[in-house]
Motif scaffolding. Structure first.
Motif, PDB file in Angstrom:
ATOM      1  N   VAL A 150       0.825  -1.209   0.000  1.00 52.30           N
ATOM      2  CA  VAL A 150       0.000   0.000   0.000  1.00 52.30           C
ATOM      3  C   VAL A 150       0.867   1.270   0.000  1.00 52.30           C
ATOM      4  N   ASP A 151       2.118   1.149   0.410  1.00 55.69           N
ATOM      5  CA  ASP A 151       3.017   2.313   0.537  1.00 55.69           C
ATOM      6  C   ASP A 151       3.672   2.600  -0.816  1.00 55.69           C
ATOM      7  N   ASP A 152       3.374   3.769  -1.392  1.00 59.11           N
ATOM      8  CA  ASP A 152       3.846   4.035  -2.760  1.00 59.11           C
ATOM      9  C   ASP A 152       5.362   4.226  -2.851  1.00 59.11           C
ATOM     10  N   LEU A 153       5.998   4.714  -1.789  1.00 54.13           N
ATOM     11  CA  LEU A 153       7.459   4.856  -1.825  1.00 54.13           C
ATOM     12  C   LEU A 153       8.131   3.484  -1.741  1.00 54.13           C
ATOM     13  N   LEU A 154       7.648   2.643  -0.829  1.00 61.15           N
ATOM     14  CA  LEU A 154       8.238   1.302  -0.688  1.00 61.15           C
ATOM     15  C   LEU A 154       8.093   0.504  -1.978  1.00 61.15           C
ATOM     16  N   ILE A 155       6.928   0.599  -2.617  1.00 57.65           N
ATOM     17  CA  ILE A 155       6.708  -0.186  -3.838  1.00 57.65           C
ATOM     18  C   ILE A 155       7.601   0.318  -4.967  1.00 57.65           C
ATOM     19  N   LYS A 156       7.887   1.630  -4.963  1.00 56.86           N
ATOM     20  CA  LYS A 156       8.796   2.151  -5.997  1.00 56.86           C
ATOM     21  C   LYS A 156      10.221   1.628  -5.763  1.00 56.86           C
ATOM     22  N   LEU A 157      10.633   1.599  -4.497  1.00 53.38           N
ATOM     23  CA  LEU A 157      11.952   1.032  -4.165  1.00 53.38           C
ATOM     24  C   LEU A 157      12.010  -0.449  -4.542  1.00 53.38           C
ATOM     25  N   ALA A 158      10.919  -1.170  -4.309  1.00 52.56           N
ATOM     26  CA  ALA A 158      10.865  -2.599  -4.653  1.00 52.56           C
ATOM     27  C   ALA A 158      10.950  -2.807  -6.166  1.00 52.56           C
ATOM     28  N   TYR A 159      10.260  -1.936  -6.896  1.00 54.05           N
ATOM     29  CA  TYR A 159      10.240  -2.023  -8.366  1.00 54.05           C
ATOM     30  C   TYR A 159      11.650  -1.798  -8.925  1.00 54.05           C
ATOM     31  N   VAL A 160      12.338  -0.803  -8.381  1.00 50.50           N
ATOM     32  CA  VAL A 160      13.717  -0.529  -8.818  1.00 50.50           C
ATOM     33  C   VAL A 160      14.631  -1.693  -8.415  1.00 50.50           C
ATOM     34  N   ASN A 161      14.440  -2.202  -7.206  1.00 53.09           N
ATOM     35  CA  ASN A 161      15.209  -3.337  -6.683  1.00 53.09           C
ATOM     36  C   ASN A 161      15.113  -4.533  -7.641  1.00 53.09           C
ATOM     37  N   ALA A 162      13.882  -4.866  -8.044  1.00 53.24           N
ATOM     38  CA  ALA A 162      13.664  -6.018  -8.941  1.00 53.24           C
ATOM     39  C   ALA A 162      14.260  -5.742 -10.329  1.00 53.24           C
ATOM     40  N   ASN A 163      14.103  -4.518 -10.816  1.00 54.35           N
ATOM     41  CA  ASN A 163      14.652  -4.175 -12.141  1.00 54.35           C
ATOM     42  C   ASN A 163      16.174  -4.300 -12.169  1.00 54.35           C
ATOM     43  N   LEU A 164      16.830  -3.767 -11.128  1.00 53.26           N
ATOM     44  CA  LEU A 164      18.298  -3.802 -11.094  1.00 53.26           C
ATOM     45  C   LEU A 164      18.808  -5.239 -11.091  1.00 53.26           C
ATOM     46  N   GLN A 165      18.012  -6.154 -10.502  1.00 52.78           N
ATOM     47  CA  GLN A 165      18.405  -7.573 -10.460  1.00 52.78           C
ATOM     48  C   GLN A 165      17.774  -8.383 -11.606  1.00 52.78           C
TER      49      GLN A 165
END
Length: 327
Positions: A150-165
């Protein structure tokens, strides 16, 4: 002195995030998400930056070649910069699953799930650290995932995290207890956020709703997870040690008995937690289905210190033996 790959990545993430934080007048974590996206896209995407800052960012990005690093190195470095940002913002709902727990759950998911491909759901994905740690441990398996938060900042960090890997993950920025429009998955993992769920109206949709007052969010999330895993699929939850001692415990116990088989309960070492009352365990469940048999006896383990390599090797070998005997 030779610096490690994780330190090298940390330095680039950190220095470029600081430049963007100053330029965009935003928080460190917001700047970290922005710089992560730049690194993934190979470009400075933000508008209105000074020419000097653009040059400094481009120089640092050019010096970094992501293909020179393993997924685990990227995940660990990214986790460290997020932890730095969380210390600065000190938001209580921003907590990260410890590294050792993520790697242990990754091992368990790999061992329990015998399929060559695996589709995973994390309904409280946060920054994606637990999810990517688990994905990194699925050797030679085709893996994909869904992350919800539900947290839009956390989900953006997660999205970048998955993309980088370079992990194929679909992210949904929503309340995980609202209807999830996703197909059933093979495995659910979650470090369950513990506490009360404020939306009493939404809670009415769940069998595990409280008879009076607010319902437990972690109970409702367990039910939502069971609803979205295939029959015979597994669920790995990080839960409070006192899960079965709360006032709603009997209702939870009945629900679990009806819908799942308890495969195991692994108590994490007490030295990982500030006090006994905050100690946690890993609960392993399997959704009932055709040909799903309960184990001869559930896997009940008190884990040794996760930093003791010898003790952990011994316990992992015992867990491996238990899985071989019961599958």
């Amino acid at each position: 002195m030779k610096i490690s790959p994780v330190e090298k990545l940390f330095t680039t993430f950190n220095e470029t995030a600081i430049i963007l934080q100053e330029e965009l007048s935003c928080t460190y974590l917001e700047a970290l998400a922005e710089t992560g996206e730049n690194i993934f896209e190979g470009n400075v995407l933000q508008e209105g930056l000074s020419e000097l800052s653009i040059k400094r960012l481009e120089k640092k990005y050019d010096e970094l070649k992501l293909e020179d690093f393993s997924n685990e190195e990227i995940r660990k470095a990214y986790q460290l910069v997020i932890l730095k940002g969380m210390k600065e913002s000190a938001q209580p709902n921003h907590q990260m699953t410890p590294d050792s727990v993520g790697i242990l759950i990754g091992y368990l998911v790999y061992k329990f799930n015998k399929n060559e491909s695996i589709h995973i759901l994390d309904p409280a994905v946060g920054t994606g650290n637990l999810l990517t740690a688990v994905l990194n441990n699925q050797m030679n398996k085709q893996s994909s995932a869904i992350g919800v938060d539900v947290d839009d900042l956390l989900i953006k960090l997660a999205y970048v995290n998955a993309n980088l890997q370079q992990h194929p993950v679909q992210f949904y920025n929503q309340d995980s207890l609202e209807p999830l429009l996703v197909d059933p998955v093979d495995v659910v993992i979650s470090d369950l956020p513990v506490g009360y769920y404020p939306d009493d109206l939404r809670a009415q949709d769940y069998k595990l709703k409280a008879n009076e007052g607010h319902s437990y969010a972690h109970h409702l999330l367990m039910e939502q997870s069971v609803n979205h895993v295939k029959p015979g699929g597994y669920l790995f939850f990080v839960v409070p040690n006192g899960l079965f001692e709360s006032k709603e415990a009997s209702k939870l116990g009945e629900y679990l008995k009806e819908n799942v088989i308890i495969q195991g309960f692994l108590q994490l070492p007490l030295n990982m937690f500030n006090n006994k009352s905050s100690a946690k365990s890993i609960l392993i469940l399997q959704k009932k289905g055709e040909n799903v048999q309960p184990p001869k006896e559930a896997l009940l383990v008190e884990l040794p210190s996760l930093s003791s390599i010898k003790a952990m090797e011994k316990i992992l070998s015992q867990i491996g033996q238990w899985i071989a005997d019961n599958k």
